[in-house]
Design an enzyme around this catalytic site. Structure first.
Site, PDB file in Angstrom:
ATOM      1  N   HIS A   1       0.815  -1.213   0.000  1.00 22.47           N
ATOM      2  CA  HIS A   1       0.000   0.000   0.000  1.00 22.47           C
ATOM      3  C   HIS A   1       0.850   1.266   0.000  1.00 22.47           C
ATOM      4  CE1 HIS A   1      -4.294  -1.405   0.538  1.00 22.47           C
ATOM      5  NE2 HIS A   1      -3.580  -2.484   0.315  1.00 22.47           N
TER       6      HIS A   1
ATOM      7  N   GLU B   1       5.436 -33.766   0.431  1.00 24.88           N
ATOM      8  CA  GLU B   1       4.205 -33.317  -0.205  1.00 24.88           C
ATOM      9  C   GLU B   1       4.537 -32.685  -1.557  1.00 24.88           C
ATOM     10  OE1 GLU B   1       1.632 -34.747   1.294  1.00 24.88           O
ATOM     11  OE2 GLU B   1       0.591 -32.986   2.049  1.00 24.88           O
TER      12      GLU B   1
ATOM     13  N   LYS C   1     -14.254  -8.301  -7.968  1.00 28.03           N
ATOM     14  CA  LYS C   1     -13.478  -9.188  -8.833  1.00 28.03           C
ATOM     15  C   LYS C   1     -12.733 -10.244  -8.015  1.00 28.03           C
ATOM     16  CE  LYS C   1     -10.446  -9.074 -12.848  1.00 28.03           C
ATOM     17  NZ  LYS C   1      -9.701  -8.268 -13.811  1.00 28.03           N
ATOM     18  N   ASP C   2     -12.186  -9.832  -6.861  1.00 31.65           N
ATOM     19  CA  ASP C   2     -11.510 -10.789  -5.979  1.00 31.65           C
ATOM     20  C   ASP C   2     -12.502 -11.827  -5.446  1.00 31.65           C
ATOM     21  OD1 ASP C   2      -9.042  -9.731  -6.320  1.00 31.65           O
ATOM     22  OD2 ASP C   2      -8.933  -8.704  -4.393  1.00 31.65           O
TER      23      ASP C   2
ATOM     24  N   SER D   1       0.055  -1.203  -6.380  1.00 30.24           N
ATOM     25  CA  SER D   1       0.206  -2.458  -7.099  1.00 30.24           C
ATOM     26  C   SER D   1       0.886  -2.241  -8.435  1.00 30.24           C
ATOM     27  CB  SER D   1      -1.168  -3.083  -7.347  1.00 30.24           C
ATOM     28  OG  SER D   1      -1.766  -3.452  -6.136  1.00 30.24           O
TER      29      SER D   1
END
Lengths: 424, 256
Positions: free
Chosen positions: A216, A288, A244-245, A220
């Site tokens: 922030h 894994e 959208k997220d 971005s």
């Protein structure tokens, strides 16, 4: 976080709180009107998705910890008790076990996106480094979590991985004894792993906070890799990216619950449903899936590095493997300082794009190699891939710094979006 | 949208890669069987579960424990409370100490775990030529191939091929990793009397007991899948609504 220019809220309760502790102003500034580039694609969903997965893991994990017994003689049975007798215990455990895999899927896509679009470059170096710290912490947490059910793969995975530290010259054996709390993987090991497995997610949460804070500050990156020049290039985070997220998250959750409810053991290993037995070694010890590329790098170093024409071994094969494995992550830390090319996004870097996509393929092949027994053609294949992995960071990127042409970038996000829409 | 397809493919390949990560090493590939519990809507066949439990009790239980199961769990097979009590009471267990400090024998109760055929692992090994019969509570989850593997193993006994020598107490099995197994062929035709007219064959026994063992390992499967379908449908509808909302909110942005 100061309370500099604060706008008054109409609601008196909100206003009362906000004038004393401006949390509402903070949320409004950072998640309400926060200017966000308008040209994100769906790759930009995975940060939020990873955050949701972290919270899911913490919530299911705390509920599981209420029923789990961290004792070598009781851990396996207590997990079965969760599966059979605890109300919705099977749901908690399968969400947690598959949640680890899907947390890694989200984070791997997030890292892939960051590398492809050059999100690690100036001024976001520290943001990237904090991300790699989170990744490292996740690996430690996931590894220790996998030990807790105390099945065969838990026990032998723990034995193999902790033994890696014995490769460190001079202090290696002491470190291993410290990790084990004794002279083999046993109850003290399980106890400390449980304690740390409970602690580390909160450390991750704290580093995620710093990661988001750093985000922030710089804002971005975006698929074009050019900074927003003004209001016409950005959208307020809410409602554009909250919605959208949310949509992207739901699609991701569909895959996650698909595994958790219908194929909950497909991403695990059958041997971990056999209780740990120090006297019986499984035929193949595999970690894994999300560790397989690194496991392949570890096993790719099958040769000692010695001074030519003498018997003096500088780096044994074991130490070499350990160094190569940790080095592969150390390179991620160094990436912002290795890549000096002025263009960020691979969209405008055709050479980088090919080299990087090849790296993604190579990492995938390494993952396949990691799951196979270290014999036959898998060994040279893993070695070639490891070589490429290192060459990408240490040879190709420095080469591209000097040689890759600097493309002409669009003047602004706004104009690029407009011209794209005209073409489409 | 092309990215979501890409991501979907990526996740699929991850699943594929991990699934094929380690192949079992027996001389034969385990054939896939059709099971009623296969797939998203799969359920257990109560008849097969009861027959499988009968085979377990009359054959397997002589050597194999199922320590994670209690008799009360059998109500999921369709037995009534009285039947479960009667099944449990067929065995006795040492309980205590009583008020006088003495241990005593009593019939087992539905809340008791399945009776273990041996006092301890040492006794089990001693009785079985040094080999420890594995606990069967989780066996279908603990082996590659699950129920297919158990079925294949139980029906996969054969003469050892020429050139292969078996040690004392070893038997040849096409599907056992390494092909040498300490357990003698446990099942044969007409060994267990079925009451529901199902053919009393080795094949049917193996199929039923694999079915029962799958239930034993995953007793929550039916409720898990039912819940999963609801969760999936909920998320699907929610995602659809969110997509429509997203289109609406973004409608103005694309044009400007």
């Amino acid at each position: 976080m100061g309370s500099g220019n604060r706008e008054k809220f109409d609601n008196p309760v909100v206003e009362w709180v906000d004038s004393r502790l401006p949390v509402f102003t903070l949320m409004q500034k950072e998640y309400g009107v926060f200017p966000t580039p308008k040209n994100f694609n769906y790759f930009w969903n995975f940060g939020a998705i990873a955050m949701v997965m972290l919270v899911t893991m913490i919530v299911t994990g705390i509920a599981l910890a209420m029923h789990y017994v961290p004792h070598a003689a009781m851990a396996f049975d207590s997990v079965e008790r969760i599966m059979r007798d605890v109300n919705h215990g099977w749901l908690l455990r399968y969400l947690h076990a598959n949640g680890a895999s899907f947390f890694f899927i989200a984070v791997y896509i997030h890292i892939f996106r960051g590398m492809y679009y050059g999100s690690y470059k100036n001024p976001r170096e520290l943001l990237w480094i904090l991300g790699v710290v989170i990744f490292l912490l996740m690996m430690a947490t996931a590894f220790m979590g996998y030990v807790l059910p105390w099945g065969q793969m838990s026990f032998w995975g723990a034995t193999v991985i902790t033994n890696l530290f014995s490769a460190i010259p001079l202090v290696g054996d002491s470190i291993v004894t410290l990790l084990w709390g004794g002279f083999s993987v046993d109850n003290p090991t399980l106890n400390r792993f449980f304690a740390l497995h409970y602690l580390l997610p909160f450390v991750i949460f704290a580093v995620v906070f710093l990661h988001v804070w750093a985000l922030h500050v710089t804002g971005s990156n975006n698929p074009l890799g050019i900074e927003p020049k003004g209001k016409q290039d950005t959208l307020p985070f809410h409602p554009y990216y909250t919605i959208k997220d949310t949509f992207g998250l739901l699609v991701f959750l569909l895959l996650y619950v698909g595994y958790a409810f219908f194929a909950p053991n497909d991403l695990g290993h059958p041997d971990n449903y056999i209780p740990a037995d120090p006297l019986v070694t499984p035929a193949h010890i595999v970690p894994e899936w999300y560790f397989l590329p690194f496991y392949a790098i570890l096993r790719a170093i099958t040769f000692d590095i010695a001074i030519p024409f003498t018997d003096i071994v500088l780096i044994s094969a074991k130490l070499g493997g350990v160094l190569a494995m940790f080095g592969s992550i150390a390179l991620l830390f160094a990436l912002p300082f290795l890549d000096k090319h002025p263009v960020r996004s691979a969209v405008f870097r055709p050479w980088f794009k090919i080299a990087f996509l090849a790296l993604a393929v190579v990492t995938f092949i390494l993952g396949v190699c990691g799951g196979k027994p270290a014999e036959g053609l898998w060994v040279p294949l893993a070695q070639i891939c490891t070589l490429y992995y290192y060459a990408f960071f240490l040879v190709i990127i420095p080469f591209l710094n000097k040689k890759e042409p600097v493309a002409k970038l669009p003047p602004s996000i706004h104009e690029a979006v407009l011209s794209k829409n005209k073409q489409g | 949208m092309k990215y979501s397809i890409f991501i979907f493919l990526m996740i699929l390949t991850i699943g594929f890669a991990s699934g094929s990560a380690v192949a079992a090493e027996s001389s034969h590939k385990i054939p896939h069987q059709h099971w009623s519990f296969d797939g998203v809507f799969g359920t257990y066949d109560r008849g097969a579960l009861q027959r499988g439990f009968q085979v377990y009790t009359q054959v397997c239980a002589a050597c194999h424990s199922m320590k994670h199961l209690s008799y009360r769990n059998l109500s999921a097979l369709g037995y009534s409370e009285a039947e479960v009590k009667a099944i449990a009471a067929q065995n006795t267990v040492t309980d205590g100490p009583d008020d006088e400090g003495e241990m005593f024998e009593r019939p087992m109760k539905p809340s008791d775990k399945f009776k273990n055929p041996y006092e301890n692992d040492k006794q089990a090994r001693y009785a079985n030529n040094g080999a420890l019969p594995p606990d069967l509570s989780l066996i279908t989850k603990a082996r590659h191939g699950g129920a297919d593997y158990i079925y294949a193993l139980l029906t996969g006994y054969a003469e050892a091929p020429e050139g292969e020598t078996l040690g004392a107490g070893q038997h040849w099995n096409k599907y056992m990793p390494g092909n040498k197994i300490a357990m003698a062929a446990p099942l044969s035709d007409d060994m267990v009397g079925y009451e529901d007219g199902t053919p009393a064959t080795l094949d049917q026994y193996a199929r039923d007991v694999s079915h029962f063992l799958t239930w034993a390992a995953e007793p929550e499967m039916e409720v898990r899948k039912r819940t999963g379908i609801k969760v999936f449908i909920f998320l699907l509808i929610f995602a659809g609504i969110m997509y429509a909302t997203k289109r609406k909110i973004w409608a103005g942005v694309k044009k400007s």
